[in-house]
Design a protein around this motif. Structure first.
Motif, mmCIF file in Angstrom:
data_model
loop_
_atom_site.group_PDB
_atom_site.id
_atom_site.type_symbol
_atom_site.label_atom_id
_atom_site.label_comp_id
_atom_site.label_asym_id
_atom_site.label_seq_id
_atom_site.Cartn_x
_atom_site.Cartn_y
_atom_site.Cartn_z
ATOM 1 N N MET A 352 0.828 -1.205 0.000
ATOM 2 C CA MET A 352 0.000 0.000 0.000
ATOM 3 C C MET A 352 0.866 1.261 0.000
ATOM 4 N N VAL A 353 1.881 1.276 0.876
ATOM 5 C CA VAL A 353 2.768 2.440 0.974
ATOM 6 C C VAL A 353 3.562 2.614 -0.319
ATOM 7 N N ARG A 354 4.106 1.502 -0.820
ATOM 8 C CA ARG A 354 4.912 1.575 -2.045
ATOM 9 C C ARG A 354 4.102 2.084 -3.222
ATOM 10 N N VAL A 386 7.142 7.876 10.461
ATOM 11 C CA VAL A 386 7.712 8.904 9.576
ATOM 12 C C VAL A 386 7.242 8.687 8.148
ATOM 13 N N LEU A 387 7.222 7.428 7.713
ATOM 14 C CA LEU A 387 6.758 7.108 6.362
ATOM 15 C C LEU A 387 5.263 7.391 6.219
ATOM 16 N N LEU A 388 4.488 7.063 7.255
ATOM 17 C CA LEU A 388 3.038 7.301 7.215
ATOM 18 C C LEU A 388 2.708 8.786 7.168
ATOM 19 N N SER A 392 2.619 11.913 0.497
ATOM 20 C CA SER A 392 2.251 11.075 -0.642
ATOM 21 C C SER A 392 1.476 9.825 -0.227
ATOM 22 N N VAL A 393 1.427 9.546 1.066
ATOM 23 C CA VAL A 393 0.860 8.265 1.504
ATOM 24 C C VAL A 393 -0.611 8.417 1.921
ATOM 25 N N LEU A 394 -0.887 8.745 3.166
ATOM 26 C CA LEU A 394 -2.271 8.764 3.660
ATOM 27 C C LEU A 394 -2.983 10.052 3.262
ATOM 28 N N ARG A 395 -4.151 9.906 2.654
ATOM 29 C CA ARG A 395 -4.943 11.068 2.229
ATOM 30 C C ARG A 395 -6.277 11.157 2.961
ATOM 31 N N CYS A 396 -6.950 10.012 3.095
ATOM 32 C CA CYS A 396 -8.289 10.005 3.702
ATOM 33 C C CYS A 396 -8.445 8.722 4.523
ATOM 34 N N LEU A 397 -8.872 8.865 5.775
ATOM 35 C CA LEU A 397 -9.084 7.722 6.660
ATOM 36 C C LEU A 397 -10.571 7.646 7.025
#
Length: 531
Positions: A352-354, A386-388, A392-397
């Motif tokens: 998902m992250v990649r 840090v990655l989360l 570019s990663v999480l937009r909407c939860l």
């Protein structure tokens, strides 16, 4: 003077009254479901074609006649035709039209199966017919799951309707084992060579019933003295396109989700407990994808066929067919949008992250209890905070649950409900007298709600747009501070949304408490007092 036209609701009530009147006069009962019939009594083949042409009655092998108009001329004609065929007519029972249609559907399937090979005999085994009858009845009653509990001496069939389990029937132990065996060994996509009740098993089962393509997910687990099998109905073939608003999302929540769907990359995560409708929400979001975009879905199993998408089935028992491996394979196919059916482990979360940071829009589901807890779950899976927190990663939860709606036809005022009286003071202290005055309580049931008091379920959701401030909280894993920040900016959590539904008279406070917990001053206090 001509008779006034009745509304559909009035017509149903009138028809029900006539059936009850006939049953009382003949000292019989009204057949309201397949559970009211002998499980061995099926449609009589010699009379099926004629009954199908009439449409409002059916003859069983016992020569019993079921009719939605038991005093009509058609019943007399049916008896005459049976006598001409050497069949002595049995008793006539008043029956709900839906039951007759279910039986005729079963007859259509059996006749079609025989016609396909130029045969007149029924090709389905008794166990296959039982299975089909059970699924048809579940679809008719809008059931989500069929529970088959096989133990020494008996089999209990229960159905989950509007989130509640109800006993449907009791079968012999032998029939329960046979139904499970025929489901796994003959009906699944990849039928196992032998159903083994001593080990957990799962599979996907397609059926064609009444001209519709039905899909179910099967799972079994061993238990003391037997085993349990659950059949989840994934698709009935009658699904209509729905919207987020119809599911229960607010306008602001829909605005946030639409905004995220228009982005070229990033992740939209839909969370919630098992059976909370996450897959349905994901399917609605899928329809928002631009036709020009290349869409891949990674599913276990494929639930709803989407012509515009490449749908990749997953086999969790094989390492090269897992969510993670099939997700990595999809990334090599130049996709624009990837739907990961579920994030189950660190490998899938890493995909998902990649996918997000390499320019793809990703939609996926996760099992958590709160929208902010999605971060906690991902960190627990091994993803760096840090990655989360990368833009570019999480937009909407999104996190959602389902809450039962009271039937508007039999609901009563909350203040008039006896079983609610001892709780009203606590509710009023938290919600206010005005809300309590407008609230509704679940009624005792009526014909409109199949005597359940419930008219369906609606989504109660938390939706978060991950802004720059939010990323700071994510990087520090400070979910408590994040929730406080969100509330200061007008965010609606589960409790706020549930209160809206109570105030609108849509939801019983008891049902709301299943989502938000007890509504009383103690649970809302910042500091709990023990004395």
């Amino acid at each position: 003077m001509s008779e006034a036209l009745l509304s559909p609701t009035e017509e149903v009530a009138k028809q029900s009254a006539l059936l009850e009147q006939y049953a009382n006069a003949t000292k019989t009962k009204v057949v309201m479901g397949l559970k009211d019939l002998d499980e061995q009594d099926k449609v009589l083949g010699d009379m099926f074609t004629w009954c199908k042409a009439q449409g409002d009655l059916v003859v069983l092998r016992s020569a019993t006649i079921l009719s939605s108009s038991p005093t009509s001329r058609t019943v007399q004609n049916c008896k005459s035709l049976m006598l001409s065929k050497g069949i002595h007519p049995g008793m006539v029972f008043a029956a709900d039209m839906a039951v007759i249609q279910l039986l005729l559907m079963t007859g259509i399937e059996e006749n079609d199966a025989g016609a396909g090979k130029g045969e007149t005999s029924i090709l389905f085994s008794d166990q296959q017919r039982h299975l089909r009858d059970l699924v048809l009845e579940a679809i008719h009653q809008k059931v989500s799951d069929i529970h088959i509990q096989v133990r020494q001496g008996n089999t209990i069939i229960r159905m989950r309707q509007h989130g509640e389990l109800h006993v449907f029937a009791e079968w012999s132990e032998k029939l329960g084992r046979e139904i499970a065996s025929v489901a796994f060994n003959k009906e699944t996509d990849h039928a196992t060579s032998h159903f083994n009740p001593l080990v957990p098993q799962d599979a996907s089962m397609p059926l064609r019933l009444g001209g519709n393509d039905i899909r179910l997910r099967l799972a079994s687990v061993p238990a003391h003295g037997g085993f349990d099998m659950v059949m989840r109905i994934l698709a009935t073939g009658e699904e209509k396109s729905t919207t987020l608003e119809e599911l229960g999302y607010t306008k602001k929540q829909i605005e946030i989700i639409d905004m995220a769907m228009r982005l070229p990359f990033g992740a939209i995560i839909v969370a919630g407990p098992t059976g909370s409708g996450k897959t349905t929400t994901l399917a609605v979001c899928m329809e928002k994808v631009e036709p020009s975009a290349k869409l891949y879905t990674i599913e276990d199993p494929v639930e709803k066929v989407v012509e515009a998408a490449t749908q990749v089935p997953v086999n969790t028992e094989k390492a090269d067919r897992s969510f993670a491996s099939m997700g990595r394979a999809a990334l090599r196919m130049d996709p624009d949008v990837i739907i990961l059916g579920e994030m189950r482990d660190e490998d899938t979360a890493s995909v998902m992250v990649r996918a997000s940071i390499t320019g793809h829009l990703v939609l996926t589901t996760l099992h958590t209890n709160r929208a902010t807890a999605i971060i906690t779950r991902l960190v627990d899976m091994g993803i760096s905070p840090v990655l989360l927190s990368d833009s570019s990663v999480l937009r909407c939860l999104v996190c959602q649950r389902l809450v039962a709606k009271v039937c508007p036809h039999c609901a009563v005022s909350l203040t008039a409900s006896v079983k609610h009286q001892s709780y009203i003071a606590d509710w009023e202290a938290v919600l206010g007298k005005e809300i309590i005055g407008r609230a509704k309580a679940r009624g005792s049931g009526c014909d409109h709600c199949n005597h359940t008091g419930v008219s369906g379920r609606t989504v109660v959701a938390e939706v978060i747009w991950v802004d720059e401030e939010g990323r700071q909280f994510i990087q520090k894993c400070d979910t408590l501070g994040w929730e406080k920040y969100l509330k200061e900016h007008g965010w609606m959590d589960f409790r706020d949304r549930a209160i809206d539904l109570i105030q609108a008279g849509i939801c019983d406070p008891f049902e709301a408490e299943k989502v938000v917990g007890p509504i009383n001053p103690s649970t809302q206090a910042r500091t709990y007092t023990y004395t």
